[in-house]
Enzyme design. Structure first.
Site, mmCIF file in Angstrom:
data_model
loop_
_atom_site.group_PDB
_atom_site.id
_atom_site.type_symbol
_atom_site.label_atom_id
_atom_site.label_comp_id
_atom_site.label_asym_id
_atom_site.label_seq_id
_atom_site.Cartn_x
_atom_site.Cartn_y
_atom_site.Cartn_z
ATOM 1 N N LEU A 1 17.479 -8.944 28.603
ATOM 2 C CA LEU A 1 17.319 -9.877 29.712
ATOM 3 C C LEU A 1 16.566 -9.165 30.830
ATOM 4 O O LEU A 1 17.122 -8.311 31.513
ATOM 5 C CB LEU A 1 18.687 -10.365 30.204
ATOM 6 N N GLY B 1 21.300 -5.961 29.432
ATOM 7 C CA GLY B 1 20.997 -6.533 30.739
ATOM 8 C C GLY B 1 20.315 -5.476 31.586
ATOM 9 O O GLY B 1 20.897 -4.429 31.871
ATOM 10 N N ASP B 2 19.070 -5.739 31.976
ATOM 11 C CA ASP B 2 18.311 -4.753 32.739
ATOM 12 C C ASP B 2 18.897 -4.610 34.148
ATOM 13 O O ASP B 2 19.844 -5.293 34.521
ATOM 14 C CB ASP B 2 16.843 -5.186 32.811
ATOM 15 N N LEU B 3 18.320 -3.716 34.944
ATOM 16 C CA LEU B 3 18.777 -3.521 36.321
ATOM 17 C C LEU B 3 18.374 -4.714 37.178
ATOM 18 O O LEU B 3 17.221 -5.151 37.148
ATOM 19 C CB LEU B 3 18.153 -2.246 36.913
ATOM 20 N N PHE B 4 19.326 -5.243 37.954
ATOM 21 C CA PHE B 4 19.061 -6.346 38.853
ATOM 22 C C PHE B 4 19.491 -5.949 40.263
ATOM 23 O O PHE B 4 20.581 -5.403 40.450
ATOM 24 C CB PHE B 4 19.832 -7.604 38.448
#
Length: 825
Positions: A542, A614-617
């Site tokens: 994502l 889940g990538d860094l957000f």
């Protein structure tokens, strides 16, 4: 106040509450449907269009009906009850759509136009009924407030201003407080209660009205038609400006739910004041026709110089309030917003009230006339939001778009002037002698007035040409930065910047998506979760960013990789400039890179994956908090195959202990097995990973020699320290704690009142996790059993060295080397 208008103050108070409830509804609808349909600009536009269509239709229909009622307040009460009833049905419809949405996605997801059409149809079903009844409130109350047609313009301007002030209160409540205090569902219930309270109040105040003064004989459409054009163009230009100004301020703000709510509130306050100003000017008998012309010219000029004021205020796109606390930060946002938006809105916001004033003795009954003009104005607003979002920003860009809107105002003024010859021969203001016509000066009756719009347009394309203003901030002197390319679209401004030897992607100037300077870290965030799986075949990520993370996945013999990215221009930037760093990502037949809202994609798709990442957000960015929510984690768990792994990476350098605890507790609520991993060992910008699964985790996949060193990154078992998070609140769609707490924490940390989860706090967390490490080392080859502890010592050494505690740092490094073994020295 005349006896006939004494109830007006009480009714205005009720209409204030109507405006407040309407904005609460609108904010909650946009939030909920954004979660269901995705936070893409197309989805938001379809939702707003459905809502505005309901308002326009309701305004027109109920305005025509109002004349038949001798007790218009009872009709107003009925409309408010209908709003509450339709709003209640929203819960049922939303639940039903949630159940059928995977089927809709499966049928239409690959056809963008069809899918957007289906979303629009669903939005229309949910939003049109309550909006239809909302749209009738102003025309009905205008009919009540002006038994004498001569009062229609003045009293409608008052109601318009009061209702807009109520909208300000609703925007602030829904944008700052209610979701955290009550949650979205309870806040929605509060809005319904306000609607019913208004209905009760209107019913109590209602009584039969005396016969109204008859409308004069129609003079045909010669007056009404140009005023309808003015109303339409006013709505179009105003909503287009709201979109464009919002994008302009997004280049220098935190872009949290708070900053968006604050900018909207300042916008609405200025509109409300314009209504009051129009009422006052009508009362002192200003020439309404000339006032309309002058406000369009002056307002257009102020719109055109706004970007120059903005750039001067922000020192060429510097971040606003980089080192101030929360309340000071809000003031630093409000000040330029008021200075830049306030003067033009005070002038341009009068267009609709003045149009009603000029038409009040022509055309249909008072309520019907207001209903038609307000409905036309709302249709213009639909056109303005679509044109600004999908045409101007895509084709022209921000600065040229603002200039275009200024030119539209000049052209509208010229149109109005060109029609005055016909109007002056047919229209006399009430109370003036026959010789005192609407436009009385010889200058006006000639064509001299057309010079002013022409001069305005000339200035817009010469002295005040905004087309060449900078949109992306670079610092070639201090940072050795240069701009390689940038893209503008309805979703944001995406830029590729070279800094020294490295490339990076930035969105809206201050949101960095990564770059080649952190190549090893980004590659590891893709590679490590896949390496932990026994037999990874299908992988999902994502968030694309630079594409380096996804490229790290391709180091493993997987069968398929799916990546979703919200911003299509980020995909273009990654493909064009980062291909050398992504292992052939865009040309690998195993890879699908989709322009999709990741959360929305997972909710609709039926496929399952072995590994999900889940990538860094950035946690305080509006919308990203939902990617740490209970509902999203549950969707992820449903999309995992048996023995599947989900890695959620967290920027510890952007999280306080409070936010980390909330995310950890929410994560553990879904994944019974969870471990913690460190992506790097740095002191200032550490990245942590929460690895979740539905079955027990083991590291047998790391038995391969090339993967064993990854054990340096293992921090421990999150479940073993569950008690640390018991007091933390769950982050849910109904109570979005992260989205509302992270922006405030960021500002508190700027002033030293809080700390990021770095340094001593992070080391303390790592120490708490250390006792659980040995439980996972049973099946690990003996040479690697002590590597997690070695990784902890390396991280500790980096922090001690940063603090200047060199002796302790050297001791930690000695421990690190000892635990690795002599062969690693």
């Amino acid at each position: 106040m005349r006896s006939s208008s004494r109830p007006l103050a009480s009714v205005a108070a009720l209409f204030f509450m109507t405006g407040m409830a309407a904005l609460i509804y609108e904010v909650l609808w946009l939030k909920e449907l954004g979660l269901l349909f995705g936070n893409t600009s197309q989805a938001m536009a379809t939702t707003l269009t459905a809502f505005f269509l309901g308002l326009a239709a309701g305004s027109y229909y109920w305005g025509r009906k109002a004349a038949a009622y001798r007790e218009p307040l009872k009709l107003y009460a009925g409309l408010e009850v209908a709003v509450a009833v339709c709003a209640a049905g929203y819960f049922i419809l939303l639940e039903a759509y949630g159940r059928i949405y995977p089927w809709v996605f499966d049928c239409c997801g690959n056809h963008a136009g069809l899918f957007t059409g289906v979303k629009f149809a669903l939005s229309l079903t949910v939003l049109f009924p309550p909006a239809f009844f909302m749209g009738g409130t102003l025309p009905v109350l205008s009919h009540f407030a002006a038994p004498n047609r001569d009062d229609l313009g003045r009293n409608t301007a008052l109601l318009y201003g009061v209702n807009t002030l109520g909208a300000v209160a609703g925007a602030l409540l829904a944008g700052f407080y209610l979701p955290v205090w009550l949650g979205f569902r309870a806040s929605y219930g509060l809005a319904m209660a306000i609607s019913l309270t208004v209905a009760a109040g209107a019913y109590v105040l209602s009584k039969p009205q005396t016969e109204r003064s008859r409308a004069p004989v129609e003079t045909g459409s010669i007056v009404f038609r140009p005023l309808a054009v003015i109303a339409f163009m006013s709505g179009l230009s105003m909503l287009a400006l709201q979109v464009l100004w919002g994008r302009m301020f997004a280049q220098v703000l935190q872009n949290s739910v708070y900053t968006f709510a604050l900018i909207l509130s300042v916008f609405l306050i200025c509109l409300a004041l314009s209504g009051f100003l129009a009422r006052w000017l009508m009362a002192v008998r200003f020439d309404a026709g000339k006032l309309l012309f002058g406000s369009l010219i002056a307002g257009g000029l102020l719109v055109n110089i706004g970007p120059f004021v903005f750039l001067a205020w922000t020192d060429e796109l510097h971040y606003i309030g980089s080192d101030v606390g929360w309340y000071a930060y809000l003031l630093q946002i409000a000040a330029p917003a008021a200075v830049i938006m306030g003067p033009p809105l005070l002038l341009l916001g009068m267009a609709l009230p003045l149009s009603i004033r000029l038409a009040q003795n022509h055309g249909p009954s008072g309520g019907a006339l207001v209903g038609q003009l307000v409905g036309i104005n709302t249709l213009g607003a639909i056109a303005g939001s679509i044109i600004a979002g999908f045409l101007i920003l895509e084709w022209m860009g921000l600065w040229a778009g603002i200039r275009l809107i200024a030119v539209l105002y000049f052209l509208t003024a010229a149109y109005w002037f060109s029609r005055t010859t016909e109007i002056t021969s047919n229209y006399r203001q009430p109370g003036l002698s026959d010789s005192q016509k609407l436009f009385r000066s010889d200058w006006w009756s000639q064509r001299g007035g057309l010079y002013l719009p022409a001069i305005g347009i000339l200035l817009a394309v010469s002295a005040f040409d905004t087309g060449k203003l900078p949109l992306v901030k670079v610092d070639p002197v201090n940072e050795e930065e240069s701009l390689l390319e940038f893209w503008e679209s309805s979703a944001g401004t995406v830029a590729v910047i070279r800094r020294g030897e490295h490339l990076k992607i930035k969105v809206n100037n201050h949101y960095t998506l990564g770059g080649t300077g952190s190549f090893k870290l980004e590659q590891l965030t893709g590679s490590l979760p896949v390496a932990l799986h026994r037999k990874p075949r299908s992988v999902y990520i994502l968030g694309l960013g630079t594409g380096i993370t996804a490229g790290g996945v391709l180091e493993h013999p997987i069968q398929s990789l799916t990546v979703t990215e919200l911003l299509n221009d980020v995909v273009a930037a990654s493909d064009k400039y980062f291909g050398a760093y992504t292992n052939g990502l865009f040309y690998d037949p195993r890879v699908r890179v989709l322009h999709e809202d990741g959360r929305n994609y997972l909710r609709g798709a039926r496929e399952k994956f072995d590994v999900m990442i889940g990538d860094l957000f950035v946690p305080w960015e509006a919308g990203t908090g939902s990617l740490y929510s209970l509902e999203h984690f549950r969707t992820v768990a449903e999309r995992l195959n048996e023995n599947g792994l989900f890695m959620q990476w967290l920027p510890a350098y952007q999280l306080s202990q409070v936010e980390f605890d909330v995310i950890a507790r929410t994560f553990l609520e879904v994944f019974p097995y969870a471990t913690v991993w460190r992506a790097d060992f740095g002191a200032l910008r550490p990245v942590l990973g929460l690895l979740g699964s539905k079955s027990n985790q083991d590291f047998a996949a790391l038995s391969a020699e090339r993967h064993q060193k990854l054990l340096l990154h293992f921090a421990g078992d999150l479940v073993s320290i569950r008690s640390r998070f018991e007091q933390a609140r769950l982050n849910t769609d109904d109570r979005p704690i992260i989205e509302f707490s992270a922006p405030v924490s960021q500002r508190s940390i700027k002033t030293g009142r809080q700390e990021w989860l770095v340094g001593a706090d992070l080391i303390e967390l790592m120490e708490a996790l250390q006792p659980s490490v040995s439980d996972y080392m049973i099946d690990v080859p003996k040479p690697s059993k002590q590597w997690p502890q070695a990784g902890f010592n390396l991280q500790k050494a980096q922090w001690l060295r940063y603090q200047g505690r060199l002796k302790e740092a050297e001791q930690a490094m000695a421990n690190y080397r000892k635990l690795l073994g002599e062969e690693e020295q």
